[in-house]
Write a protein that holds these residues in place. Structure first.
Motif, mmCIF file in Angstrom:
data_model
loop_
_atom_site.group_PDB
_atom_site.id
_atom_site.type_symbol
_atom_site.label_atom_id
_atom_site.label_comp_id
_atom_site.label_asym_id
_atom_site.label_seq_id
_atom_site.Cartn_x
_atom_site.Cartn_y
_atom_site.Cartn_z
ATOM 1 N N GLY A 26 -6.549 -0.288 6.121
ATOM 2 C CA GLY A 26 -6.427 0.803 7.079
ATOM 3 C C GLY A 26 -7.153 2.066 6.680
ATOM 4 N N GLY A 27 -7.721 2.111 5.454
ATOM 5 C CA GLY A 27 -8.461 3.291 5.033
ATOM 6 C C GLY A 27 -7.577 4.354 4.410
ATOM 7 N N PHE A 28 -8.218 5.385 3.896
ATOM 8 C CA PHE A 28 -7.527 6.471 3.201
ATOM 9 C C PHE A 28 -7.302 7.663 4.133
ATOM 10 N N THR A 29 -6.312 8.489 3.800
ATOM 11 C CA THR A 29 -6.144 9.764 4.484
ATOM 12 C C THR A 29 -7.141 10.760 3.890
ATOM 13 N N PHE A 59 0.857 -1.185 0.000
ATOM 14 C CA PHE A 59 0.000 0.000 0.000
ATOM 15 C C PHE A 59 0.897 1.240 0.000
ATOM 16 N N MET A 60 0.662 2.157 -0.938
ATOM 17 C CA MET A 60 1.484 3.360 -1.038
ATOM 18 C C MET A 60 0.603 4.588 -1.206
ATOM 19 N N GLY A 61 1.162 5.740 -0.911
ATOM 20 C CA GLY A 61 0.448 6.990 -1.107
ATOM 21 C C GLY A 61 -0.427 7.341 0.080
ATOM 22 N N GLU A 62 -1.614 7.859 -0.213
ATOM 23 C CA GLU A 62 -2.492 8.409 0.824
ATOM 24 C C GLU A 62 -3.324 7.327 1.516
ATOM 25 N N MET A 63 -2.621 6.366 2.126
ATOM 26 C CA MET A 63 -3.245 5.336 2.948
ATOM 27 C C MET A 63 -2.842 5.585 4.396
ATOM 28 N N THR A 64 -3.742 5.315 5.327
ATOM 29 C CA THR A 64 -3.401 5.545 6.731
ATOM 30 C C THR A 64 -2.378 4.545 7.241
ATOM 31 N N SER A 65 -2.286 3.379 6.595
ATOM 32 C CA SER A 65 -1.305 2.361 7.007
ATOM 33 C C SER A 65 -0.538 1.871 5.784
ATOM 34 N N PRO A 66 0.341 2.731 5.217
ATOM 35 C CA PRO A 66 1.108 2.295 4.047
ATOM 36 C C PRO A 66 2.129 1.236 4.445
ATOM 37 N N GLY A 67 2.584 0.490 3.434
ATOM 38 C CA GLY A 67 3.584 -0.533 3.696
ATOM 39 C C GLY A 67 3.165 -1.877 3.131
ATOM 40 N N ARG A 68 3.855 -2.918 3.562
ATOM 41 C CA ARG A 68 3.602 -4.268 3.056
ATOM 42 C C ARG A 68 2.530 -4.952 3.885
ATOM 43 N N ALA A 69 1.632 -5.664 3.201
ATOM 44 C CA ALA A 69 0.591 -6.426 3.879
ATOM 45 C C ALA A 69 0.611 -7.856 3.357
ATOM 46 N N GLU A 70 0.481 -8.796 4.263
ATOM 47 C CA GLU A 70 0.398 -10.203 3.877
ATOM 48 C C GLU A 70 -1.074 -10.597 3.807
ATOM 49 N N LEU A 71 -1.526 -10.977 2.610
ATOM 50 C CA LEU A 71 -2.923 -11.299 2.388
ATOM 51 C C LEU A 71 -3.066 -12.728 1.893
#
Length: 206
Positions: free
Chosen positions: A146-149, A120-132
């Protein structure tokens, strides 16, 4: 004899930090690693950033920088040079790396991965790597990301995918706001390992 053991233990305790620093300085960064970056002159820039599948990472005032194949020392120099125009003198940058945990290759037939890495990159409240879980779709990932800013351009959410064979990147744009407002999702893209969900910053009056 006890004194000898004490001397040996004390010597090992002194050597361990030096060995760890040496290992950090010679380690070559790989995709999936996490960089912990500190700027002495501006602690507000301190953060942890993931190294993306193409070997790059993003940092404020520097934009995307290459990390793959570089050492910690080389990355420190690259960041310092990229952001130096914002300081009176070249800033002091310190980088440590958290290598991605890589499981040993198993013998026998290949097994499906238990998780996939999505970034997740940019205007996300929890950017970074996620294991799905494999099979997770784009909309499902956004719902759990984590939702958007408040600056997010939700009409222009991007899915960036790199073809592992050709190295070419494709970009799919999603109007997430329209979906939230009731539009029908004609397709919901199933994510694959290494996908990047990028949320741009909203333009003026957008």
């Amino acid at each position: 004899m006890k004194n000898i053991f004490r001397v040996i233990i004390s010597t090992i305790a002194l050597l361990l930090p030096a060995l760890a620093l040496q290992a950090q300085s010679t380690y070559q960064i790989r995709p999936g690693d996490t960089l912990i970056i500190e700027v002495l002159e501006d602690p507000g820039l301190n953060r942890s950033v993931p190294v993306l599948p193409d070997g790059s990472f993003s940092f404020p005032f520097a934009g995307p920088l290459r990390a793959g194949g570089r050492t910690v020392d080389q990355i420190e120099v690259a960041i310092s040079g990229a952001i130096s125009s914002n300081f009176a003198a070249a800033p002091n940058v310190f980088v440590t790396v958290q290598p991605k945990e890589r499981l040993p290759k198993a013998s026998g037939p290949a097994r499906a991965p238990r998780t996939i890495d999505v970034f997740f990159m940019g205007e996300m409240t929890s950017p970074g790597r996620a294991e799905l879980k494999p099979g997770t779709t784009l909309l499902q990932a956004i719902a759990t990301g984590g939702g958007f800013t408040r600056f997010a351009a939700t009409k222009r959410v991007q899915l960036r995918r790199t073809d592992p064979k050709t190295g070419q990147q494709s970009v799919t744009q999603i109007n997430y706001k329209a979906l939230v407002d009731g539009a029908l999702a004609t397709t919901d893209i199933e994510l694959t390992d290494g996908d990047i969900i990028l949320v741009p910053e909203r333009r003026l009056f957008e």
